[in-house]
Design an enzyme around this catalytic site. Structure first.
Site, short mmCIF file in Angstrom:
data_model
loop_
_atom_site.label_atom_id
_atom_site.label_comp_id
_atom_site.label_asym_id
_atom_site.label_seq_id
_atom_site.Cartn_x
_atom_site.Cartn_y
_atom_site.Cartn_z
N SER A 112 0.81 -1.22 0.00
CA SER A 112 0.00 0.00 0.00
C SER A 112 0.84 1.27 0.00
O SER A 112 1.57 1.53 -0.95
CB SER A 112 -0.95 -0.04 1.20
N ASP A 144 -2.63 6.14 -3.46
CA ASP A 144 -1.49 5.49 -2.80
C ASP A 144 -0.95 4.38 -3.71
O ASP A 144 -1.43 4.19 -4.83
CB ASP A 144 -1.87 4.94 -1.43
N ASP A 161 -1.10 1.16 -3.96
CA ASP A 161 -1.93 0.09 -4.52
C ASP A 161 -3.28 0.59 -5.00
O ASP A 161 -4.11 -0.20 -5.45
CB ASP A 161 -2.09 -1.06 -3.52
N ASP A 178 -5.95 1.95 -3.48
CA ASP A 178 -7.22 1.79 -2.78
C ASP A 178 -7.55 2.97 -1.88
O ASP A 178 -8.53 2.94 -1.15
CB ASP A 178 -7.26 0.47 -1.99
#
Length: 438
Positions: free
Chosen positions: A99, A235, A237, A239
């Site tokens: 992340s 960010d 990833d 999400d």
């Protein structure tokens, strides 16, 4: 059995140290062995970290060694996994990402056949499987690549936001050199926006490096230069989301959920007339929702707990201050790109700079590194006494929250107060107690 390997968001650690190829093989084998499907199909996607390919290969080896079929979807945002599962009927999905963490870290998180992240109980079962003597069905599975996963994700976004016309809109996107570097610019352009992109050249090591939702100063500076309507930062990833208005002011997840909640209520698309938010949500958000007649369910920190709150109360919108925003009308996962489009849908052509639903109570957050177990430090008498003292001083004018991080060796100390000076002083007092106890 308490989980020792899984944290708030899957298994995470420094790649090659805590998160090794051997561990990835074992995790792939364990989740495949525990699947109810006789030969489970497991989708694997990743972000742009240099360790991603190694962990992808190892995880796929573990799946196939237990008789499953590992399907490699390539670099995609995390929310593409549950969408693909529901669209194509995968039995499991794994996302390889840490992340917002630096590139040296990586992680593996799993989604079940319903498209939700694995429950605490399911993660405990995986840990028991890892601790048991190795077992295998004797069957050998396969590994294959799946073309078209990016296009499938873009089509899902295009379908959900088919009525959103962004022609004439000048947008800046900060893709954090991460998983959204292709998908975010593509969907905004398809919907008609004029797009300027920052941090869209991943090299395996520059993910989240001075960019993205955890470093909004890059985007703020570009917006303050003028010539743009709005900016969005994702960010690593993909999400979570942070928005920046034309003046360079940052709007966090609390503000964006409030904006979306009022919009969805006004258009008759807010089931239960409520939202689910975490304990980190600003006190002023709760006041604003009460005034708007919108209920708020409070959950633990972590988007899977927000999702659980949505399921429990029959709501479809929720999120975190950090920018995880879930709209079940689209997907059972936080999705930064979808949240950005939902924000523009909610604005309806208005300016983000003049459309805030509430003014936040000043908030201070200090992350205190600890050597031992963060939860143990939080529970010590000196820390609890410091919390009690500060809470008494603030009375009903603010609040404090002290909690162990679920992803890093940190204690997070947060305070809200009528002034920034009071919030900082409250945080510092408790942080000193944490440092002494650590």
């Amino acid at each position: 059995m308490a989980r020792s390997l899984f944290g708030t968001d899957g298994v995470r650690g420094v790649a090659g140290e805590k998160l090794t190829a051997d561990l990835a093989v074992s995790l792939g084998r364990a989740v495949t062995n525990l699947s109810a499907a006789p030969a489970p199909r497991v989708l694997i996607i990743r972000d742009t970290r240099e360790s991603g390919e190694m962990l992808q290969a190892a995880l796929a080896a573990g799946v196939s060694s237990a008789g499953g079929e590992a399907v490699l979807g390539g670099v995609l945002p995390t929310p593409a996994a549950p969408l693909a599962m529901l669209r194509e009927g995968f039995d499991l999905a794994a996302v390889i990402s840490a992340s917002h963490n630096p590139y040296r870290d990586n992680g593996i998180k799993f989604f079940g056949p319903d498209g939700d992240k694995l429950s605490d109980a399911a993660e405990e079962a995986v840990e028991r499987e890892l601790a048991a003597p190795g077992r295998t069905s004797g069957a050998i599975g396969r590994v294959r690549r799946a073309p078209g996963m990016l296009e499938g994700y873009l089509e899902a976004l295009e379908t959900r936001f088919a009525g959103l016309d962004l022609r004439g809109m000048r947008v800046v996107l900060d893709c954090a050199n991460g998983a959204t570097f292709e998908s975010a610019p593509a969907i905004f352009r398809r919907l008609g926006a004029t797009v300027t992109v920052l941090a869209d050249a991943p090299d395996g090591r520059n993910i989240n490096d001075g960019c993205g939702s955890t470093h909004p100063e890059l985007l703020s500076e570009r917006l303050r230069d003028g010539g743009f309507d709005v900016g969005f930062a994702f960010d690593g990833d993909g999400d979570r989301l942070i928005a920046v208005d034309r003046d360079g002011r940052v709007a966090d997840g609390d503000e964006l959920v409030a904006l979306a909640a009022v919009h969805l209520r006004d258009t008759g698309r807010l089931p239960g007339n409520g939202v689910a938010m975490t304990v980190m949500t600003n006190f002023a958000f709760h006041q604003a929702m009460r005034e708007a007649g919108i209920a708020v369910a409070t959950t633990k920190v972590g988007d899977r707990y927000v999702l659980g709150g949505l399921r429990e109360h029959g709501y479809t919108l929720g999120g975190e201050q950090s920018g995880h925003i879930i709209e079940l009308g689209f997907a059972p996962s936080g999705d930064g790109v979808a949240a950005a489009l939902l924000t523009l849908e909610a604005l309806g052509g208005r300016d983000l700079a003049t459309s805030r639903v509430f003014d936040k109570l000043p908030q201070q957050l200090i992350n205190v590194p600890v050597r031992g177990a963060a939860a143990t430090v939080v529970a010590t008498e000196p820390v609890q006494a410091a919390v009690a003292r500060v809470t008494g001083r603030l009375a009903a004018s603010g609040r404090v929250l002290v909690r162990p991080s679920g992803t890093e060796p940190l204690v997070r100390v947060m305070a809200e107060a009528p002034s920034a000076q009071q919030a900082t002083a409250a945080c510092e007092h408790i942080a000193e107690a944490v440092r002494a106890a650590a």
